[in-house]
Design an enzyme around this catalytic site. Structure first.
Site, PDB file in Angstrom:
ATOM      1  N   CYS A 189      -4.312  -1.579  -1.907  1.00 27.42           N
ATOM      2  CA  CYS A 189      -4.459  -0.138  -2.116  1.00 27.42           C
ATOM      3  C   CYS A 189      -5.398   0.039  -3.302  1.00 27.42           C
ATOM      4  O   CYS A 189      -5.144  -0.516  -4.387  1.00 27.42           O
ATOM      5  CB  CYS A 189      -3.092   0.452  -2.430  1.00 27.42           C
ATOM      6  SG  CYS A 189      -3.110   2.181  -2.923  1.00 27.42           S
TER       7      CYS A 189
ATOM      8  N   GLU B  73      -2.464   8.426   8.277  1.00 24.46           N
ATOM      9  CA  GLU B  73      -1.002   8.284   8.377  1.00 24.46           C
ATOM     10  C   GLU B  73      -0.487   8.986   9.638  1.00 24.46           C
ATOM     11  O   GLU B  73       0.432   8.518  10.279  1.00 24.46           O
ATOM     12  CB  GLU B  73      -0.314   8.870   7.132  1.00 24.46           C
ATOM     13  CG  GLU B  73      -0.463   8.030   5.880  1.00 24.46           C
ATOM     14  CD  GLU B  73       0.314   6.701   5.897  1.00 24.46           C
ATOM     15  OE1 GLU B  73       1.459   6.670   6.390  1.00 24.46           O
ATOM     16  OE2 GLU B  73      -0.231   5.684   5.420  1.00 24.46           O
TER      17      GLU B  73
ATOM     18  N   CYS C 212     -10.862   3.142  -0.018  1.00 18.87           N
ATOM     19  CA  CYS C 212      -9.443   3.421   0.209  1.00 18.87           C
ATOM     20  C   CYS C 212      -9.105   2.612   1.443  1.00 18.87           C
ATOM     21  O   CYS C 212      -9.839   2.671   2.443  1.00 18.87           O
ATOM     22  CB  CYS C 212      -9.221   4.910   0.460  1.00 18.87           C
ATOM     23  SG  CYS C 212      -7.552   5.300   1.044  1.00 18.87           S
TER      24      CYS C 212
ATOM     25  N   ASP D   1       0.878  -1.184   0.000  1.00 18.12           N
ATOM     26  CA  ASP D   1       0.000   0.000   0.000  1.00 18.12           C
ATOM     27  C   ASP D   1       0.908   1.224   0.000  1.00 18.12           C
ATOM     28  O   ASP D   1       2.116   1.122   0.224  1.00 18.12           O
ATOM     29  CB  ASP D   1      -0.891  -0.020   1.256  1.00 18.12           C
ATOM     30  CG  ASP D   1      -1.763   1.219   1.375  1.00 18.12           C
ATOM     31  OD1 ASP D   1      -2.461   1.550   0.398  1.00 18.12           O
ATOM     32  OD2 ASP D   1      -1.738   1.895   2.425  1.00 18.12           O
ATOM     33  N   SER D   2       0.307   2.395  -0.190  1.00 20.30           N
ATOM     34  CA  SER D   2       1.093   3.624  -0.132  1.00 20.30           C
ATOM     35  C   SER D   2       1.530   3.935   1.306  1.00 20.30           C
ATOM     36  O   SER D   2       2.314   4.841   1.518  1.00 20.30           O
ATOM     37  CB  SER D   2       0.241   4.786  -0.645  1.00 20.30           C
ATOM     38  OG  SER D   2      -0.872   4.946   0.213  1.00 20.30           O
TER      39      SER D   2
ATOM     40  N   HIS E 109      -7.060   2.954   3.680  1.00 17.85           N
ATOM     41  CA  HIS E 109      -6.811   3.721   4.916  1.00 17.85           C
ATOM     42  C   HIS E 109      -8.105   3.967   5.698  1.00 17.85           C
ATOM     43  O   HIS E 109      -8.074   4.148   6.914  1.00 17.85           O
ATOM     44  CB  HIS E 109      -6.207   5.092   4.579  1.00 17.85           C
ATOM     45  CG  HIS E 109      -4.740   5.079   4.285  1.00 17.85           C
ATOM     46  ND1 HIS E 109      -4.224   4.554   3.117  1.00 17.85           N
ATOM     47  CD2 HIS E 109      -3.677   5.532   4.996  1.00 17.85           C
ATOM     48  CE1 HIS E 109      -2.902   4.702   3.123  1.00 17.85           C
ATOM     49  NE2 HIS E 109      -2.552   5.285   4.255  1.00 17.85           N
TER      50      HIS E 109
END
Ligand code: DGL
Length: 268
Positions: free
Chosen positions: A74, A153, A185, A11-12, A187
């Site tokens: 992701c 994040e 997403c 994932d990012s 996240h």
């Protein structure tokens, strides 16, 4: 014949850990390698070509680690690289958009589904396309929520400011009479409590994680690649960002100790 090779996920940043958590639950004997590209996060507001380059750089790394399957944990990377990755690599490659779409279709009663995600994911139209392939009658409304990834994040999951931002970005969806909202997403499941509070209790939130792990499990079983007899699986985590911060978020979310290594990737 069982395979001891690890499953590779990326994932990012920390978002794909929502898929890892579900892999732990559904495939507890599998060895895993996870790459979180936090140094280049977010992907979701970058040019598509750059996200593709980053994605292939990480998938090349995972294939060098001899993984038996790649899970693109992701949505943004799935939207721009899945089709090509399936041709490029000798192992099965799974994304999160098809599993998330299926989960939403099975959950909705009114056929009115919302999708929230990054700018790249929303403008790719991937969710609507996937769902309309299965059921053309569905009403699908999408909304990009660029600031959400940074909140996650940074670990800022439940402040008043976070709730205000979530409220602002969900406002355009409030009058759409949705009964199902896809967290498009990886996240976003970390913001699930605040998103649920803002969306209201009548809206079902869908995360791709559960359905993605299920699909991984099916594919491995079908190809006879499931890991068996592995009471002490090895889980390797890499981050391109700050390892201490990544460890902190990962241990809270996964509710276990993890060992995180630093990884340096070429393209900046
Ligand atoms: N977690 C990612 C996704 O599922 C990407 C977030 C980002 O880097 O913008 O889309």
């Amino acid at each position: 014949m069982a395979s001891e090779k690890p499953i590779g996920l990326f994932d990012s940043g920390v978002g794909g850990l929502t898929v890892v958590r579900e892999m732990f639950r559904q495939l507890p004997q599998e060895n895993l390698i996870y790459v979180g590209d936090s140094a280049r996060c977010p992907y979701g507001s970058r040019p598509v070509e750059q996200v593709r380059q980053f994605s292939f750089e990480i998938m090349d790394f995972l294939v060098e680690q001899d993984v038996k399957m790649i899970v693109i944990a992701c949505n943004t990377a799935t939207a721009v690289s899945l089709t090509e990755a399936r041709v490029r690599y000798p192992v099965p490659v799974l994304g999160v958009i098809t599993p998330g779409s299926r989960a939403a279709i099975s959950a909705t009663r009114t056929e009115r589904i919302g999708v929230i995600g990054t700018e790249v994911t929303v403008s790719s139209g991937s969710y609507a396309r996937e769902m309309h392939r299965i059921n053309p009658r569905l009403q699908v409304v999408s909304q990009a929520c660029p600031p959400f990834v940074k909140l996650v994040e940074d670990g800022d999951l439940d402040s008043q400011e976070t709730e205000r931002i979530v409220r602002d970005y969900l406002a355009p969806l409030q009058h759409e009479m949705l009964d199902t909202l896809i967290l498009g997403c990886t996240h976003y499941p970390l913001l699930q409590p605040v998103i649920q509070k803002v969306a209201g209790s009548k809206v079902q939130l869908i995360s791709s994680a559960e359905e993605t792990a299920r699909e991984a499990s099916f594919i491995l079983a079908e190809k006879d690649l499931l890991q068996t007899d592995n009471p002490a699986p090895v889980h390797r985590f890499y981050t391109t960002g700050d390892a201490a911060h990544f460890t902190d978020v990962a241990e809270r979310w996964l509710e276990r100790k993890v060992e995180v290594r630093s990884l340096s990737l070429g393209i900046k």
